[in-house]
Design a protein around this motif. Structure first.
Motif, mmCIF file in Angstrom:
data_model
loop_
_atom_site.group_PDB
_atom_site.id
_atom_site.type_symbol
_atom_site.label_atom_id
_atom_site.label_comp_id
_atom_site.label_asym_id
_atom_site.label_seq_id
_atom_site.Cartn_x
_atom_site.Cartn_y
_atom_site.Cartn_z
ATOM 1 N N MET A 42 0.822 -1.208 0.000
ATOM 2 C CA MET A 42 0.000 0.000 0.000
ATOM 3 C C MET A 42 0.858 1.260 0.000
ATOM 4 S SD MET A 42 -3.108 -0.962 2.629
ATOM 5 C CE MET A 42 -3.933 0.626 2.411
ATOM 6 N N ALA A 43 2.102 1.142 0.477
ATOM 7 C CA ALA A 43 3.004 2.297 0.560
ATOM 8 C C ALA A 43 3.956 2.394 -0.623
ATOM 9 C CB ALA A 43 3.804 2.221 1.866
ATOM 10 N N ILE A 44 3.788 1.517 -1.615
ATOM 11 C CA ILE A 44 4.693 1.486 -2.763
ATOM 12 C C ILE A 44 3.994 2.089 -3.988
ATOM 13 C CG2 ILE A 44 5.814 -0.079 -4.400
ATOM 14 C CD1 ILE A 44 6.525 -1.865 -2.073
ATOM 15 N N PRO A 45 4.510 3.180 -4.554
ATOM 16 C CA PRO A 45 3.849 3.804 -5.709
ATOM 17 C C PRO A 45 3.636 2.849 -6.875
ATOM 18 C CG PRO A 45 5.500 5.276 -4.789
ATOM 19 C CD PRO A 45 5.658 3.981 -4.071
ATOM 20 N N ALA A 46 4.559 1.901 -7.091
ATOM 21 C CA ALA A 46 4.442 0.982 -8.223
ATOM 22 C C ALA A 46 3.244 0.054 -8.117
ATOM 23 C CB ALA A 46 5.719 0.156 -8.358
ATOM 24 N N ALA A 47 2.646 -0.069 -6.928
ATOM 25 C CA ALA A 47 1.487 -0.953 -6.748
ATOM 26 C C ALA A 47 0.172 -0.249 -7.025
ATOM 27 C CB ALA A 47 1.476 -1.512 -5.326
ATOM 28 N N MET A 107 -1.797 4.108 -0.698
ATOM 29 C CA MET A 107 -2.930 3.930 -1.589
ATOM 30 C C MET A 107 -4.222 4.207 -0.823
ATOM 31 S SD MET A 107 -1.710 0.508 -3.686
ATOM 32 C CE MET A 107 -3.323 0.298 -4.447
ATOM 33 N N LYS A 108 -5.102 4.977 -1.425
ATOM 34 C CA LYS A 108 -6.338 5.370 -0.749
ATOM 35 C C LYS A 108 -7.443 4.349 -1.033
ATOM 36 C CE LYS A 108 -4.004 9.333 -0.333
ATOM 37 N NZ LYS A 108 -2.559 9.442 -0.640
ATOM 38 N N VAL A 109 -7.293 3.164 -0.503
ATOM 39 C CA VAL A 109 -8.262 2.093 -0.722
ATOM 40 C C VAL A 109 -8.863 1.695 0.622
ATOM 41 C CG1 VAL A 109 -7.018 1.234 -2.746
ATOM 42 C CG2 VAL A 109 -6.520 0.264 -0.485
ATOM 43 N N PRO A 110 -10.094 1.153 0.634
ATOM 44 C CA PRO A 110 -10.665 0.683 1.898
ATOM 45 C C PRO A 110 -9.760 -0.350 2.551
ATOM 46 C CG PRO A 110 -12.353 0.754 0.191
ATOM 47 C CD PRO A 110 -11.038 1.006 -0.492
ATOM 48 N N LEU A 111 -9.635 -0.255 3.873
ATOM 49 C CA LEU A 111 -8.713 -1.105 4.631
ATOM 50 C C LEU A 111 -9.428 -1.734 5.817
ATOM 51 C CD1 LEU A 111 -5.831 -2.150 5.364
ATOM 52 C CD2 LEU A 111 -5.496 0.018 6.583
ATOM 53 N N LEU A 112 -9.287 -3.032 5.956
ATOM 54 C CA LEU A 112 -9.756 -3.775 7.123
ATOM 55 C C LEU A 112 -8.531 -4.396 7.772
ATOM 56 C CD1 LEU A 112 -12.827 -6.183 7.128
ATOM 57 C CD2 LEU A 112 -10.699 -6.815 8.256
ATOM 58 N N LEU A 127 -7.913 8.866 7.803
ATOM 59 C CA LEU A 127 -7.971 10.249 7.326
ATOM 60 C C LEU A 127 -8.124 10.339 5.820
ATOM 61 C CD1 LEU A 127 -5.091 11.758 9.516
ATOM 62 C CD2 LEU A 127 -7.568 11.857 9.952
ATOM 63 N N VAL A 128 -7.795 9.248 5.101
ATOM 64 C CA VAL A 128 -7.812 9.319 3.635
ATOM 65 C C VAL A 128 -8.719 8.280 2.985
ATOM 66 C CG1 VAL A 128 -5.475 10.286 3.566
ATOM 67 C CG2 VAL A 128 -5.789 7.806 3.397
ATOM 68 N N ALA A 129 -9.140 7.244 3.724
ATOM 69 C CA ALA A 129 -9.960 6.187 3.131
ATOM 70 C C ALA A 129 -10.695 5.436 4.241
ATOM 71 C CB ALA A 129 -9.095 5.215 2.319
ATOM 72 N N PRO A 130 -11.807 4.778 3.911
ATOM 73 C CA PRO A 130 -12.558 4.035 4.932
ATOM 74 C C PRO A 130 -11.707 2.948 5.574
ATOM 75 C CG PRO A 130 -13.850 4.283 2.915
ATOM 76 C CD PRO A 130 -12.457 4.732 2.590
ATOM 77 N N THR A 131 -11.825 2.834 6.901
ATOM 78 C CA THR A 131 -10.986 1.925 7.677
ATOM 79 C C THR A 131 -11.821 1.231 8.747
ATOM 80 O OG1 THR A 131 -9.125 3.456 7.357
ATOM 81 C CG2 THR A 131 -8.870 1.758 9.055
#
Length: 525
Positions: free
Chosen positions: A201-206, A303-308, A383-387
């Motif tokens: 999630m912290a890698i721009p290439a992903a 990456m600003k994606v939903p996270l569980l 702060l940036v995506a649903p968690t």
């Protein structure tokens, strides 16, 4: 004869056609051992993975591929696996529906595991969740999770992470042929696999390769600084009995199993675990992983994606066996905390009453490895995506009686719906499993809702600041029965708030001087 007695549909991938199997009793189709990368042996060792060679005809996808070279659970130094390990397995319900995709990254402390461990094969999971399930092999240990750039520049710092990226690219290019929706990919992992999820999630290439993320018990404080990278690279050369001037060419000439054995030796002799300085982990290399994942999340660069995400309540219960004297436990706790942040270490230790008692020490170690980094992730990502955050508390009576409780990885039995495949099944067969079936149904429901819709069930509130209707930091507690707690362990959470868990080595200046490194943020570059 097993129930896998019917040929599966022929599927054409970008490298060639594959045919797997259909299990009529389980209602699944499965394809095993599909190459997503070429062999990583020989001159390709320690280098970025390459795409597989094309094959002619139809490839038999009825057998699992070789696991990555790794040690075994035994008293010997036996090693299994091969460097031609970049394979993945696909399982889906025996239907023609287009379904969301789950890509699973296995755990195993970065040194062990495979796509096809009995617990992780995903047969029941794929049908219960109604998804296309992809489980991935990648390089491990000294071959996948060591940064050897201090020995030579013709290598990459994160071979295993690049393997995982290549697998995700394969999914984007091929999964539609298996009935998967490439626009609905959930990346999921537990333990080391959970850390891999957060790292990616912290890698721009992903970016764009997955659209939701599930991180179970991610030990993110273990991500390597530059100090750790150089320390363990030097130690590998020493354990291989090579001269200090050894090159990558010398290491490539060695048998992979010997490298695994040397890697195991330095892991046990170095006692890095008790200093939160694990031998293997992703490395902040400044090229692929630009900064520590916790820093990336803090800076809003993930990456600003939903996270569980979440942890188990007794992740490190095994550590109750460490140290006979109370004073020794407290000193060990302060030492491991100070290796990262000597300024805040005392404040954290005070929150656990000095960690003198066995239970206090086990809780501190579990929180340092798993819970505190997860809370930091959840706080920043919200702060940036649903968690959404959970805690797994359920434990069979036998494990509670032994003082182990909801130990590390125990939640997999409920999520994958296969308690018989758990390593603790020999203990849990004695009973005390009341409520397990209901808990499995509930967890699979929430995981399924998240995989299909990007959110768990409505009874699970998101993790975040208080509102007019919801208190702060909602955490779903999976027990018998499940329930929601708000801001659990708030005193310990506050104690960790200013503790810097991103730079191992800041608290051991004598080692940094020995390695020729400066005590500054240069460590992460």
């Amino acid at each position: 004869m097993t129930s896998f007695d019917t040929p599966g549909p022929l599927v054409r991938t970008t490298a060639g056609a594959v045919r797997g199997l259909v299990d009529g009793k389980l209602g699944i189709r499965t394809w095993r051992g599909i190459p997503f990368g070429a062999s990583t042996g020989g001159d390709n060792r320690f280098r970025a993975p390459r795409r597989p060679r094309h094959w002619r005809g139809v490839r038999d996808a009825t057998r699992f591929g070789p696991v990555a070279p790794q040690p075994t659970y035994s008293w010997t130094d036996r090693v299994v696996g091969a460097e031609n390990c970049l394979h993945l397995d696909v399982v889906r319900p025996d239907t023609d529906d287009e379904l969301p995709v789950v890509v699973y990254l296995h755990g195993g402390s970065f040194i062990m595991g495979s796509s096809h461990e009995p617990m992780l094969r995903g047969y029941q999971f794929a049908t219960a969740i109604d998804c296309v399930y992809v489980s991935v092999n990648f390089r491990l240990g000294a071959l996948g999770y060591l940064d050897l750039r201090s020995i030579g520049d013709d290598c990459v710092a994160n071979p295993a992470v690049r393997d995982q990226l290549l697998a995700l690219q394969w999914v984007q290019s091929n999964i539609s042929q298996f009935g998967g929706d490439p626009t609905q990919v959930t990346l999921m992992g537990e333990s080391a696999g959970g850390a891999a999820v957060a790292t990616l999630m912290a890698i721009p290439a992903a970016e764009g390769l997955f659209h939701r993320a599930i991180a179970q018990s991610p030990p993110l404080a273990m991500v390597h600084s530059r100090a750790q990278s150089e320390l363990w690279a030097r130690e590998l050369v020493y354990q291989m009995a090579l001269p200090r001037q050894a090159t990558l060419r010398d290491l490539r000439a060695e048998h992979p199993h010997d490298l695994v054995r040397a890697g195991q030796s330095m892991m046990w002799r170095g006692q890095g675990f008790m200093h939160l300085n694990t031998t293997y982990a992703p490395t902040v290399d400044g090229t692929l992983l630009l900064e520590h994942p916790l820093r990336a999340f803090g800076d809003g660069q993930q990456m600003k994606v939903p996270l569980l995400l979440g942890t188990n309540s007794d992740e490190a219960s095994f550590s109750k066996l460490f140290y006979m004297r109370n004073s020794a436990r407290s000193r060990a706790a302060l030492r491991l905390l100070s290796a990262f942040d000597s300024t805040e270490a005392h404040r954290v230790l005070d929150a656990y009453s000095g960690a003198y008692e066995r239970g206090q020490f086990a809780e501190l170690l579990a929180d340092a490895l798993f819970w505190a980094p997860s809370v930091r992730l959840a706080t920043d990502h919200n702060l940036v995506a649903p968690t959404w955050m959970y805690r797994f508390d359920y434990a069979p009576a036998a494990l509670r009686w032994l003082g182990l409780g909801a130990m590390h990885s125990l939640e997999l039995s409920s999520i994958f719906g296969d308690p018989g495949a758990s390593r603790t099944s020999g203990i849990t067969r004695f009973g005390g499993m009341e409520g397990m079936a209901e808990l499995t149904d509930r967890m699979q429901y929430h995981w399924g809702q998240f995989i299909h819709h990007g959110r768990p069930g409505v009874e699970w509130p998101p993790y975040g600041p208080p509102s007019d209707t919801i208190p702060a930091r909602a955490t779903m507690v999976f027990d018998d029965p499940p329930h929601v707690e708000y801001d659990p362990k708030d005193g310990q959470r506050r104690a960790w708030a200013d503790y810097d868990m991103t730079e191992w080595g800041n608290g051991v200046p004598e080692l940094l001087e020995q390695l020729g490194l400066m005590i500054s943020t240069e460590l992460g570059r």
